[in-house]
Design a protein around this motif. Structure first.
Motif, short mmCIF file in Angstrom:
data_model
loop_
_atom_site.label_atom_id
_atom_site.label_comp_id
_atom_site.label_asym_id
_atom_site.label_seq_id
_atom_site.Cartn_x
_atom_site.Cartn_y
_atom_site.Cartn_z
N ALA A 142 -6.84 -6.11 -2.15
CA ALA A 142 -5.95 -7.05 -1.44
C ALA A 142 -4.49 -6.66 -1.61
O ALA A 142 -3.70 -6.74 -0.67
CB ALA A 142 -6.20 -8.47 -1.95
N ARG A 143 -4.12 -6.24 -2.83
CA ARG A 143 -2.74 -5.83 -3.08
C ARG A 143 -2.34 -4.64 -2.23
O ARG A 143 -1.19 -4.53 -1.76
CB ARG A 143 -2.56 -5.50 -4.57
N ALA A 144 -3.28 -3.72 -2.02
CA ALA A 144 -2.98 -2.54 -1.20
C ALA A 144 -2.92 -2.90 0.29
O ALA A 144 -2.09 -2.39 1.03
CB ALA A 144 -4.04 -1.46 -1.44
N LEU A 145 -3.80 -3.80 0.73
CA LEU A 145 -3.88 -4.13 2.15
C LEU A 145 -2.79 -5.09 2.62
O LEU A 145 -2.45 -5.10 3.80
CB LEU A 145 -5.25 -4.74 2.47
N VAL A 146 -2.25 -5.90 1.70
CA VAL A 146 -1.29 -6.93 2.12
C VAL A 146 -0.02 -6.31 2.68
O VAL A 146 0.69 -6.93 3.47
CB VAL A 146 -0.97 -7.88 0.93
N ASN A 147 0.25 -5.06 2.34
CA ASN A 147 1.43 -4.36 2.86
C ASN A 147 1.20 -3.79 4.26
O ASN A 147 2.10 -3.16 4.82
CB ASN A 147 1.84 -3.24 1.90
N GLN A 148 -0.01 -3.96 4.77
CA GLN A 148 -0.37 -3.52 6.13
C GLN A 148 -0.07 -2.04 6.35
O GLN A 148 0.64 -1.65 7.29
CB GLN A 148 0.36 -4.39 7.17
N PRO A 149 -0.63 -1.18 5.51
CA PRO A 149 -0.40 0.25 5.69
C PRO A 149 -1.16 0.79 6.90
O PRO A 149 -2.11 0.16 7.39
CB PRO A 149 -0.99 0.84 4.39
N ALA A 150 -0.73 1.94 7.37
CA ALA A 150 -1.44 2.58 8.48
C ALA A 150 -2.80 3.09 8.03
O ALA A 150 -3.74 3.17 8.83
CB ALA A 150 -0.61 3.74 9.03
N ALA A 151 -2.91 3.44 6.76
CA ALA A 151 -4.18 3.93 6.22
C ALA A 151 -4.28 3.54 4.75
O ALA A 151 -3.26 3.47 4.05
CB ALA A 151 -4.31 5.43 6.39
N LEU A 152 -5.50 3.33 4.30
CA LEU A 152 -5.75 3.03 2.90
C LEU A 152 -6.59 4.15 2.32
O LEU A 152 -7.63 4.52 2.87
CB LEU A 152 -6.49 1.69 2.75
#
Length: 390
Positions: A169-179
């Motif tokens: 969730a911490r990585a996705l909340v920044n709305q990156p183009a790719a994870l």
């Protein structure tokens, strides 16, 4: 008087053009390291195009170059040669903190003194996002990973799987183009890891973000991926869907690494009724629906050529009687049986130093009960044999 109307030239749809670009492209990417007096090629001429919204896995054994490849996408390593592109833009040489990707590691790296909500909000606060926006996005993300009821808890109060979801969730909340995910489930026990595989795929579908997943676990890659790049010695040995790499392995390495596969050596003796006959150990005959391209080009002259066929254990039938014509028919002696509840695994010696593994489902109408020492017949249709050059 005639009038001439002028129409403004159409402007390209920038968003549509961007959507057509691969999310991530690697063009001839290589990475070399110095080890004493030697140069080690960790990644060697990799070309990849990872599509928008794709769940893409880099799969291979330890030391194959998959993590180094991911670190070059993230910006933690720079290629020795080649170009890395994100959404069509060359980011080779751009530092990691200026690339629109986030990374999740096997170690969750959560702040133990912060609540779950504060851990997820950390990156947004660093970027100066407004408080109301932070509250909204953190709430949505915690609901997505099904931890809304745990927002005020500390990481130490969560299970390993819950901590992994907080890191996600911490990585996705920044709305990156790719994870980018580097073996994120490796620290979990088997049952929890399997449950998290399903959860990760669900989350990826819902957010629609490109996931690039590094793993050495074939089951993980087959379960979650849209496509898989199987790597070995710094190169991509095969790129395809899970079904393609499993059912039609391109090389011996892929056939042996993805699941369990029988590799049986033989000699082409001819073809009939749309199938090629291959003589294997003790003169038994296996059938191939096709030959490797190099042999198929020879036509009838392919007879006498050495070939290696691969067939999956679950594709093979085992019986006491010789099978009817039109299928591979290979006799052998059962050397080992392993009962696993839902299935029984057999090892069958077919002669010539060759042993074949067979997986037989223990269904309600299963009547075979072969024991060690029993003589049996193995059979399978031609289209379940896949050829490799010997």
């Amino acid at each position: 008087m005639a009038t001439t109307s002028t129409t403004a030239p159409e402007t390209p749809d920038v968003e549509t053009a961007a959507a057509r670009q691969p999310a991530i492209s690697l063009e001839g990417v290589s990475k070399s390291f110095r080890s004493g007096s030697e140069t080690v090629n960790a990644v060697d001429g990799v070309d990849l195009a990872i599509e928008q919204g794709e769940f893409f896995s880099l799969l291979g054994p330890s030391g194959c170059g998959k993590t180094t490849t991911m670190r070059m996408i993230a910006g933690f390593e720079e290629p020795t040669r080649g170009v890395v592109r994100l959404n069509g833009q060359d980011v080779t040489g751009v530092p990691a903190n200026r690339r629109d990707v986030n990374m999740v590691f096997q170690s969750y790296a959560l702040f133990p003194h912060m609540s779950v909500a504060d851990n997820v909000a950390f990156g947004l606060r660093r970027r100066g996002v407004a408080k109301d926006e932070i509250r909204r996005r953190v709430g949505e993300m915690l609901e997505l990973v099904e931890l809304g009821h745990r927002a005020k808890h500390r990481p130490s109060q969560l299970s390993g799987g819950q901590q992994q979801r907080v890191a996600l969730a911490r990585a996705l909340v920044n709305q990156p183009a790719a994870l980018l995910l580097d073996e994120p489930l490796g620290a979990l026990d088997l049952k929890l890891r399997q449950a998290m595989q399903v959860e990760l795929k669900r989350i990826q579908r819902e957010v629609g973000i490109t996931f690039v997943y590094v793993t050495h676990d074939q089951g993980e890659a087959l379960t979650m991926s849209d496509r898989i790049a199987v790597m070995n010695h710094g190169r991509v040995e095969q790129l395809g869907t899970p079904a393609q790499v499993y059912e039609r392995p391109a090389t011996r390495f892929v056939a042996d690494f993805i699941g369990t596969s029988n590799l049986i050596k033989g000699t082409v003796v001819g073809g009939s009724d749309g199938a090629w006959r291959v003589e294997v150990a003790d003169g038994a005959t296996a059938l191939l629906a096709e030959l490797p391209a190099a042999l198929a080009a020879q036509g009838s002259e392919a007879a006498g050529s050495a070939v290696c066929l691969t067939v999956r254990p679950e594709k093979i039938r085992i019986g006491a009687e010789r099978p009817d014509e039109g299928v591979s028919a290979v006799p052998g002696t059962v050397t080992e049986t392993v009962y696993l509840g839902s299935a029984t695994h057999y090892q069958v010696d077919i002669g010539g130093g060759e042993t074949v593994t067979v997986y037989l489902q223990n269904s309600s109408d299963s009547t075979l009960a072969a024991d060690r020492g029993d003589r049996v017949w193995l059979s399978w249709p031609a289209h379940h044999s896949y050829p490799l050059l010997a």
